[in-house]
Every structure is written in structure tokens, then in C-alpha cells.
Design an enzyme around this catalytic site. Structure first.
Site, mmCIF file in Angstrom:
data_model
loop_
_atom_site.group_PDB
_atom_site.id
_atom_site.type_symbol
_atom_site.label_atom_id
_atom_site.label_comp_id
_atom_site.label_asym_id
_atom_site.label_seq_id
_atom_site.Cartn_x
_atom_site.Cartn_y
_atom_site.Cartn_z
ATOM 1 N N GLY A 166 0.818 -1.199 0.000
ATOM 2 C CA GLY A 166 0.000 0.000 0.000
ATOM 3 C C GLY A 166 0.857 1.256 0.000
ATOM 4 O O GLY A 166 2.036 1.233 -0.371
ATOM 5 N N ILE A 168 2.233 3.088 2.387
ATOM 6 C CA ILE A 168 3.444 3.135 3.217
ATOM 7 C C ILE A 168 4.576 2.374 2.527
ATOM 8 O O ILE A 168 5.709 2.866 2.437
ATOM 9 C CB ILE A 168 3.166 2.564 4.613
ATOM 10 C CG1 ILE A 168 2.130 3.416 5.346
ATOM 11 C CG2 ILE A 168 4.458 2.477 5.428
ATOM 12 C CD1 ILE A 168 1.614 2.802 6.628
ATOM 13 N N SER A 187 1.749 -8.932 -2.470
ATOM 14 C CA SER A 187 0.503 -8.243 -2.152
ATOM 15 C C SER A 187 -0.482 -8.564 -3.271
ATOM 16 O O SER A 187 -0.526 -7.858 -4.285
ATOM 17 C CB SER A 187 0.730 -6.737 -2.029
ATOM 18 O OG SER A 187 -0.387 -6.089 -1.451
ATOM 19 N N ARG A 249 0.296 -4.278 11.375
ATOM 20 C CA ARG A 249 -0.681 -4.630 12.401
ATOM 21 C C ARG A 249 -0.237 -5.904 13.107
ATOM 22 O O ARG A 249 0.184 -6.872 12.479
ATOM 23 C CB ARG A 249 -2.070 -4.847 11.779
ATOM 24 C CG ARG A 249 -2.692 -3.592 11.187
ATOM 25 C CD ARG A 249 -3.023 -2.583 12.259
ATOM 26 N NE ARG A 249 -3.580 -1.350 11.714
ATOM 27 C CZ ARG A 249 -3.837 -0.255 12.420
ATOM 28 N NH1 ARG A 249 -3.545 -0.234 13.708
ATOM 29 N NH2 ARG A 249 -4.360 0.812 11.862
ATOM 30 N N ASP A 272 6.849 -2.523 16.137
ATOM 31 C CA ASP A 272 6.176 -1.310 16.593
ATOM 32 C C ASP A 272 4.715 -1.587 16.933
ATOM 33 O O ASP A 272 4.062 -0.749 17.550
ATOM 34 C CB ASP A 272 6.263 -0.225 15.520
ATOM 35 C CG ASP A 272 5.644 1.091 15.962
ATOM 36 O OD1 ASP A 272 6.000 1.570 17.049
ATOM 37 O OD2 ASP A 272 4.789 1.634 15.232
ATOM 38 N N GLU A 277 -2.266 -4.202 22.821
ATOM 39 C CA GLU A 277 -1.608 -2.916 23.097
ATOM 40 C C GLU A 277 -2.361 -2.175 24.186
ATOM 41 O O GLU A 277 -3.600 -2.131 24.158
ATOM 42 C CB GLU A 277 -1.546 -2.082 21.813
ATOM 43 C CG GLU A 277 -0.670 -2.709 20.730
ATOM 44 C CD GLU A 277 -0.517 -1.825 19.488
ATOM 45 O OE1 GLU A 277 -1.101 -0.718 19.466
ATOM 46 O OE2 GLU A 277 0.192 -2.236 18.562
ATOM 47 N N HIS A 296 4.279 1.532 19.484
ATOM 48 C CA HIS A 296 3.383 2.014 18.420
ATOM 49 C C HIS A 296 3.637 3.504 18.153
ATOM 50 O O HIS A 296 2.727 4.329 18.195
ATOM 51 C CB HIS A 296 1.909 1.774 18.787
ATOM 52 C CG HIS A 296 1.030 1.661 17.571
ATOM 53 N ND1 HIS A 296 -0.041 0.806 17.508
ATOM 54 C CD2 HIS A 296 1.057 2.299 16.366
ATOM 55 C CE1 HIS A 296 -0.636 0.920 16.323
ATOM 56 N NE2 HIS A 296 0.011 1.825 15.616
#
Length: 338
Positions: A166, A168, A187, A249, A272, A277, A296
Site C-alpha cells: 500500500g 506506506i 501483495s 498490524r 512497533d 496494546e 506504536h
């Protein structure tokens, strides 16, 4: 001429970060007569009372905006047509049924992609150079390198594999180019043109990606079909001494399997995002010398949140003119966000 009524529900800090100086002035000019809600509110009663006394068709929202999932009734929100959200996920703010009924919602979309990609590059470098290990060891233990532990690597000429392609990932590719030309991605739902335009090799399976990459970057979307799609077996396919980075994610990776692989020390791992979380204090990932952890922080840094603010203003101008919007949160996007 139709006069829009708007509620701006942002904290002072959110306004300072997302809408500094002239950006805030532009928002005020776009929405004359707006109602500013100072956050945090004392309680949900204040939020409900506001909507009943001052029905509005536009809501400007951020991280601290109270939820529309509260005890507000559909009739209270009936005039609302557009939520211009300055941040990312809107699941806790907007109930799905409002989007089903035609409410338009936008978020920061790709305006933050460059800063997330920048953080991704940093994590790759930190893992290769074992930077977090040495930072802790030198501060806490007075450590220094010796021949037995001087094991670091370079990104130069490394094979980098990206799961998910995507915005990013597409921002990350030019950042990687000074170091390596060996960039590949998996992807399946992304058009071929996205790969060819950036000269990125398209791989046919996730297994190829993990087995044929020295550095694997996890950036796949959190769709139902991607839940735990990265298994322990995939992680074991990365060549020994390789790197696994997750800035996408946490739910995409089987975290139990990740724990087991991490404990063995055969890979450098940088994370991250996590399934739970904040990361529990007793997580098996904590304290491992080969694991770099961030809480994060991959999103926009405070100095670059203005990019998301400027993007929101662009969308707001388009909405007021009746033009198409960017980064609209459709039901499909809503369902795959956390």
C-alpha cells in the site's frame, strides 16, 4: 445559500499539533459560526447535551473526541453528514451503522505514509546494527564490544521483502534505494502497475517472500483473511541472521510463534505493533537482546502531524464544494481497521 453547522471537538494539544498557526485560521474561515468543544469533557452527558442543543452536519474530530457510540440516539445525529477525522482509526468514534446509513467519514489516509516509512527504515537499520541491544547494554551494564559479540550487519545489497504494498510500502521503496536494488513484495490485490512503476519484483507467494529475503517488512492490512497469516513456519523461512520488522498490524502475525522464534535468537526482530496494546509488562518479547521494541510510535511525529491537518483541510474544502474526497472510510475499510 446553505449554511453548514460544524462542531470542532479537539483538544488544545491536537489543535497545536495538527492545525498549527495558519492551518487553524483556515479552518475557522471555512467554518464560520462553528462550535468549539474543549476536551476532555467532564462526562458523556455534556456530549449528548451538545448534539441535542446544537445539531451539526460536520464534525471535526481527533484522538480525544468523545465517541458517537455513546447513548446518543439516531435522531440526535440525524443532521450529521460528514466526519473529518484528523487521525487514523475511527472504530471507537463512529458506529458502523452510521456509515451504512450514508455518513461520510475521512481520516488521515496516506498523508502519514512517509513518516511511517521513515520509522520502518529506522527499525530495519536498528535491527541490522543491533542498536537497541547496545544502547541498553552500554547504559545499564557498561558494556563494550568484543570479538565474541561484535555481530552487526549492513543494509547495503540486502534482499528486502515487503508484505503488503500500500501507500506506506510505496513510500518506503525510494528510501531503500540508496542501500539496495533487491526489493520485492507480495501483495495479491495490488495492481501490477504499482510494482512496475517502482521497479519492485512481484512475488507469487508469501512463502517466496520469507524464504528469499534477508529483511522482511510486515505492512499487510488487517483484513479477516490476513489474521495470523504470518505463521511460525514463515518466520523460520527467513535465512538465519535475517531481520523481521512489523510496523503494520500485530494481528497479522501469529504472536505465539513469533515469541518462540524470537527466544531462539536466530533472527533480529523489530516491532512497533502488537496483538495486545499496550504490550503487557510480562510479554515474552520484553528483555530479549535480539528484539527491538517501540510502543506504536510509527505514526506521524508531532512535528509532522500538520501534514494530516493539511490533508483534512483539503478534504473539508472539497466537501464544502461538493467535490470527491480522499481517504473515505468505506465499510470495507472500516471492517479491516483495528
Amino acid at each position: 445559500m446553505f449554511q453548514h453547522r460544524a462542531i470542532i471537538a479537539l483538544s488544545d494539544l491536537e489543535i497545536a499539533d495538527f492545525l498549527p498557526g495558519p492551518l487553524w485560521g483556515e479552518l475557522e474561515n471555512l467554518l464560520p459560526g462553528y462550535h468549539r468543544v474543549r476536551l476532555p469533557l467532564g462526562g458523556t452527558d455534556d456530549w449528548e447535551r451538545l448534539w441535542r442543543s446544537s445539531p451539526s452536519d460536520i464534525l471535526i474530530s481527533g484522538w480525544q473526541t468523545p465517541s458517537l457510540n455513546s447513548t446518543l440516539q439516531p435522531v440526535d445525529l440525524k443532521p450529521l453528514r460528514y466526519v473529518c477525522h484528523l487521525a487514523g482509526t475511527i472504530r471507537k468514534l463512529v458506529p458502523r451503522e452510521l456509515i451504512e446509513q450514508g455518513l461520510v467519514v475521512t481520516n488521515w489516509g496516506g498523508s502519514i505514509s512517509a513518516t511511517v516509512a521513515e520509522c520502518t527504515l529506522m527499525l530495519i537499520m536498528m535491527a541490522l546494527r543491533r542498536a537497541s541491544y547496545w544502547a541498553v547494554a552500554m547504559h545499564r551494564d557498561g558494556a563494550w564490544k568484543d570479538k565474541s559479540n561484535f555481530s552487526t550487519q549492513s543494509l547495503l545489497a540486502r534482499r528486502v521483502g515487503i508484505h503488503g504494498f500500500g501507500s506506506i510500502s510505496q513510500c518506503l521503496v525510494p528510501m531503500l534505494r540508496p542501500f539496495t536494488s533487491h526489493i520485492q513484495a507480495f501483495s495479491p490485490n495490488v495492481p501490477e502497475e504499482s510494482f512496475s512503476s517502482l521497479d519492485v519484483k512481484r512475488l507469487g507467494t508469501l512463502e517466496e517472500l520469507f524464504a528469499e529475503s534477508d529483511v522482511v517488512v510486515e505492512l499487510a492490512a488487517a483484513t479477516p483473511e490476513n489474521y495470523h497469516i504470518v505463521t511460525e513456519n514463515h518466520l523460520r523461512m527467513i535465512p538465519e541472521g535475517g531481520v523481521f520488522v512489523n510496523v503494520g498490524r500485530g494481528c497479522v502475525v501469529d504472536e505465539d510463534g513469533l515469541h518462540r522464534v524470537a527466544r531462539e535468537g536466530r533472527l533480529q526482530i523489530a516491532l512497533d505493533v502488537f496483538e495486545q496494546e499496550p504490550l503487557p509488562s510480562d510479554s515474552p518479547l520484553r528483555g530479549l537482546p535480539n528484539v527491538t521494541l517501540l510502543p506504536h510510535l510509527g505514526g506521524p511525529t508531532r512535528d509532522r502531524r500538520r501534514d494530516a491537518g493539511a490533508f483534512a483541510l483539503k478534504n473539508l474544502r472539497a466537501f464544502l464544494r461538493g467535490e470527491p474526497l480522499d481517504a473515505v472510510v468505506t465499510l470495507e475499510i472500516y471492517d479491516r481497521t483495528s
